[in-house]
Design a protein around this motif. Structure first.
Motif, PDB file in Angstrom:
ATOM      1  N   LYS A 535       0.884  -1.358  -0.114  1.00 46.36           N
ATOM      2  CA  LYS A 535      -0.129  -0.005   0.121  1.00 46.36           C
ATOM      3  C   LYS A 535       0.892   1.271  -0.055  1.00 46.36           C
ATOM      4  CE  LYS A 535      -4.065   0.263   0.251  1.00 46.36           C
ATOM      5  NZ  LYS A 535      -4.914   0.188  -1.257  1.00 46.36           N
ATOM      6  N   GLU A 658      -6.581   4.417   0.939  1.00 44.31           N
ATOM      7  CA  GLU A 658      -6.960   3.779   2.030  1.00 44.31           C
ATOM      8  C   GLU A 658      -8.468   3.879   2.447  1.00 44.31           C
ATOM      9  OE1 GLU A 658      -3.059   3.667   4.325  1.00 44.31           O
ATOM     10  OE2 GLU A 658      -3.400   5.595   3.624  1.00 44.31           O
ATOM     11  N   GLY A 682      -8.322  -3.011  -1.092  1.00 44.56           N
ATOM     12  CA  GLY A 682      -7.805  -2.993   0.271  1.00 44.56           C
ATOM     13  C   GLY A 682      -8.056  -1.584   0.888  1.00 44.56           C
ATOM     14  N   ALA A 683      -8.764  -0.666   0.236  1.00 47.75           N
ATOM     15  CA  ALA A 683      -9.334   0.544   1.045  1.00 47.75           C
ATOM     16  C   ALA A 683     -10.526   0.178   1.859  1.00 47.75           C
ATOM     17  CB  ALA A 683      -9.763   1.588  -0.029  1.00 47.75           C
ATOM     18  N   TRP A 794      -6.228  -1.754  11.464  1.00 48.61           N
ATOM     19  CA  TRP A 794      -6.295  -0.829  10.321  1.00 48.61           C
ATOM     20  C   TRP A 794      -6.333  -1.983   9.050  1.00 48.61           C
ATOM     21  CZ3 TRP A 794      -8.989   3.414   8.804  1.00 48.61           C
ATOM     22  CH2 TRP A 794      -8.982   3.817   7.364  1.00 48.61           C
ATOM     23  N   THR A 795      -5.048  -2.482   9.217  1.00 53.35           N
ATOM     24  CA  THR A 795      -4.337  -3.463   8.285  1.00 53.35           C
ATOM     25  C   THR A 795      -5.377  -4.803   8.309  1.00 53.35           C
ATOM     26  OG1 THR A 795      -2.354  -2.616   8.684  1.00 53.35           O
ATOM     27  CG2 THR A 795      -2.396  -4.694   7.127  1.00 53.35           C
ATOM     28  N   SER A 798      -8.393  -3.829   6.343  1.00 54.06           N
ATOM     29  CA  SER A 798      -8.109  -3.954   4.894  1.00 54.06           C
ATOM     30  C   SER A 798      -7.925  -5.150   4.289  1.00 54.06           C
ATOM     31  CB  SER A 798      -6.822  -3.131   4.911  1.00 54.06           C
ATOM     32  OG  SER A 798      -6.274  -3.364   3.508  1.00 54.06           O
TER      33      SER A 798
END
Ligand code: 7GP
Length: 839
Positions: A535, A658, A682-683, A794-795, A798
């Motif tokens: 990313k 993101e 992956g946003a 967050w990841t 995602s």
């Protein structure tokens, strides 16, 4: 070397054909040959574009065998072909995609590198065919990709606009439109087929007569004739042998000039007629969800539809089919109402030209056509003034009257005495000015009607097409949109594609549901860090591109918060701006405030005649000027408007995002497809319960989606109660401050009147309920900022978003259309052996 000689001795030596061979050596030689013999250049004088063209021809040579074999495999009476009729195809650049489909990306990259060039640079040379406005045109392109991937026989029919969607420049913060001369340097991907030209009639009048068999007939005496010349572009399936066709029609004059006029010395008059004919395919109308059509637009629609239907009938008869069986060999999909004149045109071709009786013709027509609706906005529903329609298509108007007469008889039989219903269902809108309602023509003349997301399909049944639903509920179904993972993951985000394939194998490319297997890695620290690194690389690339295009420097470590789509009030780019100003005010009030650094990125075109949309672009740029240059902000917020959003640019944007902004007023966005591309890459989404957002959230899990705003029901209820935006303004100090700033000129270099129309709209009408949703949006955005601080969490979110987007592959959507609507099945393509030169 010795090794090579030994290998050559062991196997029979085969010299690859220069036009089909795939070894690096052969590719290099073919590339050099094409530069010399097709472009007529050598390395001394070649431009980057010459190299691009030489490479494009090298790749084209390598797909022709598939194309011809596919045509041969499909040209059989028992094969059912899907005909996708669309005024728009937003295909995006072909070169990179064709390399992916052929599976030769790596060899070609090496061949180009060994030729002293860079493949990515050559790919970037391609001028994308911008033959569409937005979602509807791009959907058509994703669907062609999936049809080929699934080996379904299909032809996309449309217009070969000489000028596509305008190029956008920003001057002094305002949008400026530049003509899109995409054909300027030639188009290596198309092949003209002048031998398959067809004639299209326009204008004039009709005459009744009795034919030899004593039957009452009508003939159309047109005022003018135009010629349609097909240009074919191959659409490759992913790593299979199928190559379907996109056939686009160019309008030409039947004679290059009028000899009568020429002999009288009126040379200009003669040439003028030619120019008039060619106007039809000159330029794409740049309105999505258009407001008011012009005569030329109806001419465009009729022109490409008539060409296509004649072509379909010609093929059907060529393979020995009988017209009575047309629906067994042809499924015609109407991409919104733009091609819906096809229903009257097929009736005319069958009844007038092929002498089939009305009832049989109507059966064939209804069984052949199906209609997809793409909008709930009432102003986007096409209707043509009767007078305009009748003067251009006099015979079609008669046919529509007859369809309507019989149709309303059916309605009366089912709902006796219900005159209100008759008026609502009629194909003709009565009043001081009468109109032909194209959605009604499409609905009456099709056996299937669908919306493009679950919510949208429900709302169609409840509102826009309610009476049609009550009349024929069995026609209705939902087909949630999808996007192709080939272009939108593999080609756009190669690093991510590589990581995914390494982790779960590469089956996901053809079967996107397999992405689920990524869930196992959601908590894996090592996987997470690679995910984040990719990313970051994509963000760094986008940052570099932003710097080149705008001169702005943005921080790849900030949260990339992106809204790219056509500019429209219902899509509410200005709600996003209200939040940016709110954040800015907080920082001004307390420069020490800790906030998550963010880069707000916008992209999108406004219809040239849509003043409010253009003003929103100016607003974004004005706010950017203030925020980006204020030392109190200290670079923690950046606002970027990237000019000229298109497919090529989308390929850079989705992988770097993101946060995906999907913030339309609930009940207004039919589906959205950008929302799917973001999420696959992956946003996370901040969004309302609108269009396909509902299903994206369902799949991703509500804990991995930032939801805000009124629901469709709440929107209806609020409007029914009487919505007063001023209540929200008066009751919310932060909101009041923002609106007052817009009105005061502090955001527009002191020009107090600049945003007055916007402020006026928001305070006095606010049709799209920005003020009602403001507080909920602000709170949700604040939660986003908080969540971003926990990078591990967050990841995880995602990864789960990508893992759960399998449903939104256009392959799934196309399978549903095939099974429920088209009755089309895959046809295996066997590559005809190409004679290879051997030593
Ligand atoms: C769009 C819709 O606005 C969008 O929500 C949807 O995802 C997309 O079609 C594909 O279905 N509509 C148009 O682009 C458009 O021009 C007017 O619709 C007929």
């Amino acid at each position: 070397s010795d090794k090579k000689t030994a290998a050559a001795a062991a196997a029979p030596v085969q010299i690859e054909d220069d036009r089909t061979g795939l070894s690096v050596e052969t590719l290099k030689r073919a590339f050099a040959d094409n530069l010399f013999y097709i472009q007529g250049k050598n390395a001394d004088i070649a431009t980057l574009n010459d190299y691009y063209m030489a490479l494009a021809y090298t790749v084209r040579d390598r797909l022709l065998q598939r194309w011809l074999s596919t045509i041969k495999a499909q040209l059989k009476p028992e094969v059912k072909v899907v005909y996708y009729l669309s005024a728009e195809f937003l295909m995006g650049p072909h070169l990179g995609n064709n390399l992916v489909s052929l599976g030769i990306y790596d060899q070609v990259r090496q061949a180009i590198q060994e030729s002293g060039l860079n493949l990515e640079e050559l790919i970037a040379q391609e001028e994308e065919p911008g033959l569409g406005n937005g979602g509807l045109g791009r959907l058509a392109a994703c669907y062609l990709d999936s049809l080929a991937a699934l080996e379904i026989p299909a032809v996309g029919y449309g217009l070969r606009y000489e000028f596509g969607i305008f190029d956008q420049e920003i001057r002094d913060g305002w949008q400026v439109e530049i003509t899109d001369k995409w054909l300027r340097y030639g188009n290596p991907w198309e092949i003209a087929r002048p031998e398959a030209t067809v004639e299209v009639k326009l204008g004039g009048h009709t005459e009744a007569f009795v034919d030899g068999a004593g039957r009452y007939r009508v003939r159309w005496i047109p005022e003018r004739t135009i010629v349609g010349v097909p240009y074919d572009t191959p659409v490759l399936g992913f790593k299979n042998n199928a190559a379907n066709t996109l056939r686009l029609w160019k309008a030409e004059a039947p004679e290059s000039f009028d000899f009568q006029a020429f002999n009288l010395g009126d040379y200009y008059g003669a040439v003028n007629a030619k120019m008039y004919s060619e106007n039809i395919s000159k330029v794409l109308y740049p309105n999505d969800e258009p407001l008011q059509g012009r005569e030329l637009r109806l001419e465009q629609q009729f022109f490409f539809v008539s060409c296509s239907l004649q072509d379909i009938i010609r093929r059907h008869l060529y393979v020995g089919g009988k017209l009575e069986d047309l629906h067994n060999s042809a499924a015609i999909q109407l991409n919104d109402t733009h091609p819906s004149i096809g229903i009257a045109e097929l009736m005319r071709l069958l009844v007038d030209e092929h002498n089939i009786d009305w009832d049989t013709a109507w059966q064939i027509t209804q069984n052949t056509f199906a209609y997809t609706n793409h909008t709930l906005l009432p102003e986007a529903l096409e209707r043509w003034p009767l007078s305009l329609f009748g003067s251009l298509l006099p015979r079609h108007l008669e046919i529509i009257f007859e369809i309507n007469r019989r149709f309303l008889q059916e309605v009366s039989a089912k709902f006796p005495g219900d005159t209100g219903r008759l008026a609502r269902l009629s194909l003709i809108q009565e009043g001081p000015e009468k109109f032909v309602r194209m959605a009604h023509l499409a609905s009456a003349g099709s056996h299937a009607i669908n919306g493009v997301a679950a919510l949208h399909s429900e709302l169609l049944k409840r509102d826009v097409l309610r009476d049609f639903y009550e009349l024929s509920p069995e026609k209705f179904s939902n087909k949630t949109n999808g996007v192709t993972p080939r272009r939108w993951i593999m080609l756009s985000n190669p690093e991510l594609a590589f990581l995914i394939s390494e982790s779960i194998g590469d089956g996901w490319i053809k079967n996107l549901g397999e992405l689920r297997e990524l869930e196992r890695f959601a908590n894996d620290k090592e996987f997470q860090s690679r995910w984040r690194q990719i990313k970051l690389n994509n963000k760094t690339n986008l940052a570099e591109y932003i710097r080149k295009r705008t001169g702005l420097v943005v921080d790849p470590h900030s949260l990339f918060d992106i809204q790219v789509k056509r500019i429209h009030e219902y899509k509410r780019q200005h709600l996003n701006v209200l939040y940016i100003i709110t954040l800015y005010n907080r920082l001004k009030q307390n420069p020490e405030l800790e906030i998550t650094p963010r880069t707000f990125i916008f992209g999108g075109k406004a219809a040239p005649g849509y003043f409010m949309a253009k003003l929103i672009i100016k607003l974004i740029n004005s706010v950017a000027d203030v925020v980006n240059n204020d030392p109190d902000v200290g670079g923690r917020l950046k606002v970027v408007f990237l000019p000229d959003y298109n497919v090529t640019f989308g390929q850079r944007v989705y992988p770097a995002a993101e946060l995906s902004e999907q913030i339309s007023t609930a009940g207004k966005e039919a589906s959205g497809t950008g929302n799917m591309k973001f999420s696959m890459n992956g946003a996370l989404t901040i969004g309302t319960l609108d269009g396909a957002n509902v299903e994206i959230r369902e799949e991703a899990g509500e804990e991995n989606f930032f939801l805000f705003g009124l629901t469709t029901e709440e929107v209806y209820a609020l409007k029914a109660r009487g919505y007063n935006p001023r209540d929200y303004y008066n009751g919310n100090p932060a909101l009041r401050q923002v609106i007052d700033q817009l009105a005061s000129g502090v955001l527009s270099s002191g020009e107090t009147h600049l945003f007055a129309p916007l402020v006026d709209h928001l305070l006095n009408r606010d049709e799209y309920l920005l003020l009602a949703d403001y507080q909920s949006y602000v709170e949700c955005q604040d939660r986003v900022g908080e969540a971003y601080r926990d990078q591990e969490h967050w990841t995880r979110m995602s990864i789960l978003n990508s893992a759960r987007m399998g449903k939104f592959s256009s392959d799934r959507a196309i399978r549903e259309y095939c099974e429920d609507i088209w009755g089309a099945v895959a046809v295996d393509v066997v590559l005809e052996e190409y004679v290879q030169a051997t030593a």
